[in-house]
Design a protein around this motif. Sequence first.
Motif, PDB file in Angstrom:
ATOM      1  N   VAL A   1       0.851  -1.182   0.000  1.00  0.00           N
ATOM      2  CA  VAL A   1       0.000   0.000   0.000  1.00  0.00           C
ATOM      3  C   VAL A   1       0.894   1.241   0.000  1.00  0.00           C
ATOM      4  N   PRO A   2       0.644   2.207  -0.882  1.00  0.00           N
ATOM      5  CA  PRO A   2       1.484   3.414  -0.913  1.00  0.00           C
ATOM      6  C   PRO A   2       1.354   4.234   0.373  1.00  0.00           C
ATOM      7  N   ALA A   3       2.463   4.803   0.817  1.00  0.00           N
ATOM      8  CA  ALA A   3       2.453   5.681   1.986  1.00  0.00           C
ATOM      9  C   ALA A   3       1.715   6.966   1.647  1.00  0.00           C
ATOM     10  N   ALA A   4       0.915   7.466   2.576  1.00  0.00           N
ATOM     11  CA  ALA A   4       0.147   8.690   2.354  1.00  0.00           C
ATOM     12  C   ALA A   4       1.043   9.923   2.298  1.00  0.00           C
ATOM     13  N   HIS A   5       2.172   9.882   3.002  1.00  0.00           N
ATOM     14  CA  HIS A   5       3.103  11.010   3.040  1.00  0.00           C
ATOM     15  C   HIS A   5       4.491  10.486   3.404  1.00  0.00           C
ATOM     16  N   ALA A   6       5.477  11.358   3.302  1.00  0.00           N
ATOM     17  CA  ALA A   6       6.868  10.956   3.516  1.00  0.00           C
ATOM     18  C   ALA A   6       7.123  10.474   4.942  1.00  0.00           C
ATOM     19  N   GLU A   7       6.463  11.080   5.930  1.00  0.00           N
ATOM     20  CA  GLU A   7       6.669  10.617   7.299  1.00  0.00           C
ATOM     21  C   GLU A   7       6.204   9.173   7.462  1.00  0.00           C
ATOM     22  N   ALA A   8       5.085   8.820   6.856  1.00  0.00           N
ATOM     23  CA  ALA A   8       4.606   7.436   6.930  1.00  0.00           C
ATOM     24  C   ALA A   8       5.616   6.490   6.283  1.00  0.00           C
ATOM     25  N   LEU A   9       6.199   6.918   5.155  1.00  0.00           N
ATOM     26  CA  LEU A   9       7.217   6.076   4.518  1.00  0.00           C
ATOM     27  C   LEU A   9       8.441   5.953   5.422  1.00  0.00           C
ATOM     28  N   MET A  10       8.852   7.058   6.056  1.00  0.00           N
ATOM     29  CA  MET A  10      10.000   7.014   6.967  1.00  0.00           C
ATOM     30  C   MET A  10       9.740   6.031   8.096  1.00  0.00           C
ATOM     31  N   ARG A  11       8.559   6.110   8.689  1.00  0.00           N
ATOM     32  CA  ARG A  11       8.217   5.185   9.778  1.00  0.00           C
ATOM     33  C   ARG A  11       8.233   3.730   9.291  1.00  0.00           C
ATOM     34  N   SER A  12       7.701   3.495   8.102  1.00  0.00           N
ATOM     35  CA  SER A  12       7.666   2.118   7.588  1.00  0.00           C
ATOM     36  C   SER A  12       9.071   1.612   7.270  1.00  0.00           C
ATOM     37  N   ARG A  13       9.949   2.505   6.856  1.00  0.00           N
ATOM     38  CA  ARG A  13      11.339   2.106   6.595  1.00  0.00           C
ATOM     39  C   ARG A  13      12.056   1.773   7.906  1.00  0.00           C
ATOM     40  N   TYR A  14      11.808   2.549   8.946  1.00  0.00           N
ATOM     41  CA  TYR A  14      12.378   2.221  10.256  1.00  0.00           C
ATOM     42  C   TYR A  14      11.898   0.831  10.691  1.00  0.00           C
ATOM     43  N   SER A  15      10.594   0.590  10.573  1.00  0.00           N
ATOM     44  CA  SER A  15      10.053  -0.729  10.934  1.00  0.00           C
ATOM     45  C   SER A  15      10.687  -1.827  10.095  1.00  0.00           C
ATOM     46  N   ALA A  16      10.968  -1.532   8.832  1.00  0.00           N
ATOM     47  CA  ALA A  16      11.616  -2.527   7.965  1.00  0.00           C
ATOM     48  C   ALA A  16      13.019  -2.845   8.470  1.00  0.00           C
ATOM     49  N   TYR A  17      13.744  -1.843   8.957  1.00  0.00           N
ATOM     50  CA  TYR A  17      15.065  -2.115   9.548  1.00  0.00           C
ATOM     51  C   TYR A  17      14.907  -2.996  10.776  1.00  0.00           C
ATOM     52  N   VAL A  18      13.934  -2.683  11.635  1.00  0.00           N
ATOM     53  CA  VAL A  18      13.690  -3.474  12.843  1.00  0.00           C
ATOM     54  C   VAL A  18      13.388  -4.929  12.479  1.00  0.00           C
ATOM     55  N   LEU A  19      12.585  -5.131  11.443  1.00  0.00           N
ATOM     56  CA  LEU A  19      12.120  -6.468  11.063  1.00  0.00           C
ATOM     57  C   LEU A  19      13.017  -7.171  10.049  1.00  0.00           C
TER      58      LEU A  19
ATOM     59  N   TRP B   1       5.710   7.561  -2.593  1.00  0.00           N
ATOM     60  CA  TRP B   1       6.865   8.211  -1.981  1.00  0.00           C
ATOM     61  C   TRP B   1       8.060   7.263  -1.986  1.00  0.00           C
ATOM     62  N   PHE B   2       9.246   7.848  -2.192  1.00  0.00           N
ATOM     63  CA  PHE B   2      10.503   7.087  -2.167  1.00  0.00           C
ATOM     64  C   PHE B   2      11.541   7.850  -1.361  1.00  0.00           C
ATOM     65  N   TYR B   3      12.368   7.109  -0.639  1.00  0.00           N
ATOM     66  CA  TYR B   3      13.524   7.689   0.064  1.00  0.00           C
ATOM     67  C   TYR B   3      14.595   7.982  -0.977  1.00  0.00           C
ATOM     68  N   VAL B   4      15.182   9.174  -0.926  1.00  0.00           N
ATOM     69  CA  VAL B   4      16.244   9.548  -1.865  1.00  0.00           C
ATOM     70  C   VAL B   4      17.601   9.417  -1.185  1.00  0.00           C
ATOM     71  N   ASP B   5      17.836  10.202  -0.144  1.00  0.00           N
ATOM     72  CA  ASP B   5      19.097  10.159   0.577  1.00  0.00           C
ATOM     73  C   ASP B   5      18.944  10.957   1.856  1.00  0.00           C
ATOM     74  N   GLY B   6      20.023  11.060   2.616  1.00  0.00           N
ATOM     75  CA  GLY B   6      19.955  11.800   3.861  1.00  0.00           C
ATOM     76  C   GLY B   6      21.270  12.462   4.193  1.00  0.00           C
ATOM     77  N   THR B   7      21.177  13.479   5.032  1.00  0.00           N
ATOM     78  CA  THR B   7      22.366  14.150   5.548  1.00  0.00           C
ATOM     79  C   THR B   7      22.319  14.080   7.069  1.00  0.00           C
TER      80      THR B   7
END
Length: 135
Positions: free
Chosen positions: A32-50, A125-131
Amino acid sequence: MTKSSRSLADEACPCGSGLPYARCCAPLHAGVPAAHAEALMRSRYSAYVLGRVDYLLASWDAATRPSAAELTLDPATRWLGLKIVRHEADGDEALVEFVARSRSGGASAQRLHEISRFVRREGRWFYVDGTFPQA
């Protein structure tokens, strides 16, 4: 070994939203697509956990995505929590600043403070990169 989605369904989501995993990051992990970037960020964190490398790669922008061989997760890392500092969106681009805490083996807890860039393409939404902000 990672926890299965079934055993997590009623547990609190690893992202710290306070919702059950089944009503928070699980649907995103299932496509399911994330509604906004924060939701994608949270789901990516959960993906690291899992240990969901497949999801991390699928939610990473193709222009900056590493290969599957380059993205390895340390099974000794235990994720301790996520704090969203801010979320700013401007059309199809967004920033999410966060602090994630982890511990690996017997080491002291570590903080990952990042300002992540996200882009929305064709409604996803997609993660691009971070600083990393200066301390």
